[in-house]
Scaffold this active site. Sequence first.
Site, PDB file in Angstrom:
ATOM      1  N   ASP A  47       0.700  -1.212  -0.013  1.00  0.00           N
ATOM      2  CA  ASP A  47       0.053  -0.039  -0.180  1.00  0.00           C
ATOM      3  C   ASP A  47       0.974   1.139  -0.079  1.00  0.00           C
ATOM      4  O   ASP A  47       2.004   1.277   0.504  1.00  0.00           O
ATOM      5  CB  ASP A  47      -0.924  -0.072   1.290  1.00  0.00           C
ATOM      6  CG  ASP A  47      -1.647  -1.361   1.329  1.00  0.00           C
ATOM      7  OD1 ASP A  47      -2.515  -1.282   0.507  1.00  0.00           O
ATOM      8  OD2 ASP A  47      -1.494  -2.126   2.433  1.00  0.00           O
ATOM      9  N   ASP A  88      -1.852  -2.760  -4.700  1.00  0.00           N
ATOM     10  CA  ASP A  88      -2.524  -3.155  -3.546  1.00  0.00           C
ATOM     11  C   ASP A  88      -3.464  -1.931  -3.127  1.00  0.00           C
ATOM     12  O   ASP A  88      -4.003  -1.468  -3.964  1.00  0.00           O
ATOM     13  CB  ASP A  88      -1.936  -3.590  -2.304  1.00  0.00           C
ATOM     14  CG  ASP A  88      -2.538  -4.462  -1.337  1.00  0.00           C
ATOM     15  OD1 ASP A  88      -3.874  -4.652  -1.520  1.00  0.00           O
ATOM     16  OD2 ASP A  88      -2.283  -4.828  -0.368  1.00  0.00           O
ATOM     17  N   ASP A 124      -4.232   1.895   4.150  1.00  0.00           N
ATOM     18  CA  ASP A 124      -4.843   0.923   5.113  1.00  0.00           C
ATOM     19  C   ASP A 124      -4.655   1.236   6.375  1.00  0.00           C
ATOM     20  O   ASP A 124      -3.893   1.535   6.827  1.00  0.00           O
ATOM     21  CB  ASP A 124      -4.228  -0.704   4.963  1.00  0.00           C
ATOM     22  CG  ASP A 124      -4.836  -1.329   3.576  1.00  0.00           C
ATOM     23  OD1 ASP A 124      -5.621  -0.717   2.971  1.00  0.00           O
ATOM     24  OD2 ASP A 124      -4.506  -2.641   3.491  1.00  0.00           O
ATOM     25  N   ARG A 127     -13.997   0.564  -1.617  1.00  0.00           N
ATOM     26  CA  ARG A 127     -13.386   0.863  -0.545  1.00  0.00           C
ATOM     27  C   ARG A 127     -13.005   2.084  -0.302  1.00  0.00           C
ATOM     28  O   ARG A 127     -11.910   2.635  -0.164  1.00  0.00           O
ATOM     29  CB  ARG A 127     -12.110  -0.117  -0.385  1.00  0.00           C
ATOM     30  CG  ARG A 127     -12.261  -1.588  -0.502  1.00  0.00           C
ATOM     31  CD  ARG A 127     -11.204  -2.197  -0.261  1.00  0.00           C
ATOM     32  NE  ARG A 127     -11.378  -3.788  -0.247  1.00  0.00           N
ATOM     33  CZ  ARG A 127     -10.363  -4.833  -0.193  1.00  0.00           C
ATOM     34  NH1 ARG A 127      -9.131  -4.338   0.115  1.00  0.00           N
ATOM     35  NH2 ARG A 127     -10.434  -5.875  -0.306  1.00  0.00           N
TER      36      ARG A 127
END
Length: 431
Positions: free
Chosen positions: A212, A251, A255, A308
């Site tokens: 990420d 990715d 996060d 997301r």
Amino acid sequence: MTTRVRSLVVAGCTALALAMPVTWTATAHPGPAHGPRDVLPAHDGWASADGGTTGGAGAGPARTHTVTTWRQFKAALSAGGEGPRIIKVKGTLDATGTGGCAAFEAEGYDFATYLAAYDPAVWGRDRPVSGEQEDLRAASAARQAAAVTAYIPSDTTVVGVGAHAGITGGSLQIKGADNVIVRDLTLESPLDCFPQWDPADGARGAWNSEYDSAVVYGSTHVWLDHNTFTDGAHPDSSLPSYYGELYQRHDGELDIVRGADLVTVSWNVFADHDKTLMIGNSDSAGATDRGKLRVTLHHNLFRDVVERAPRVRFGKVDAYNNHFVVPRDGYQYSFGIGAESQLVAQHNAFMLPTGVSAGRILKKWKEAPVTADHNHVNGRRTDLIAAHNAQFPDNPLRSGADWTPHLRTHVDHPRAVPYVVGHRAGAGKLH
């Protein structure tokens, strides 16, 4: 919790702010703070609670660094000694280096050989890949991971200098830290040089990648502000396919996972990405995540992201005054309602293209309450829960997240959000 350099004024203001009511005004914002010693304002989201977030504001000259290369950046992060630090990023730091992916390849690894060995027509789909080329891929991946990940310690501010500061190919890891600020950087998503083929992932198999742009893992008091997260020169549309599946080399963009808590994400741009922002990474992580993952998202722009934005598990997440410009093709959802989540989504603005319904903005993954009111879709106030339930009557959402956010400094009317966020969010806007 680590020892921090905080003034009594900052701590006192934060404590006072916790008792203040939320205000809702459409008047002009004050100008953004724009110095390397700026601290998170009182009352500005979850990261302002319990003492606030000051990062490296108290750093002396010996612990204030200006870096122009990825090597210098990692050295400044790992420099010994006690106390806060400030790292000023000048220009674009390239974490991959001039050698590119070839520099990380273990001896004997060959992608063409890998493709031939694990072709589903040869290997099948009922067992994970293994053998020499998979071992060499994993070894190559470990070399890349060591090179492109950078760990940000407690009591640190990382801030861009000038309008064009950023990092390409790197992954910022805020892991097990407390009191961290990251501001004013363009973070181009790292490209995984060695994605792994999983023949059992889904009906047709899938390529799975790492890295990420930023990860908040088990950390507290983190402020991410005025950054731009983007796939940059390598959007998914530029990636090839193998075995009939996209060779996915990205990715997430951000996060927030594994017991992370008290995080404010403000005035950022998240652009041109698929799985963008995840809060809580597993339904089985209740032991670490339950009662934590308290995150505020405000005045962020989500432009042409597929899903997301965010997907939430467990956390009390306050998402207000964000602007969502939904892509015409490929859109899945914006807010994902996951296990034990308590999402409050208010005063946001959505721009949906023709053919995309408001019922798709919310997606129910697990039974959990959600508050979603005072949101506008294409300029009109829209009940997102009612729109979802009308479109998906067999999987209805339950209204009412059972908590009321109080840590907000300034709430714009949703009709003002596209203009305000469009002009203020992202890297380079603090100068």
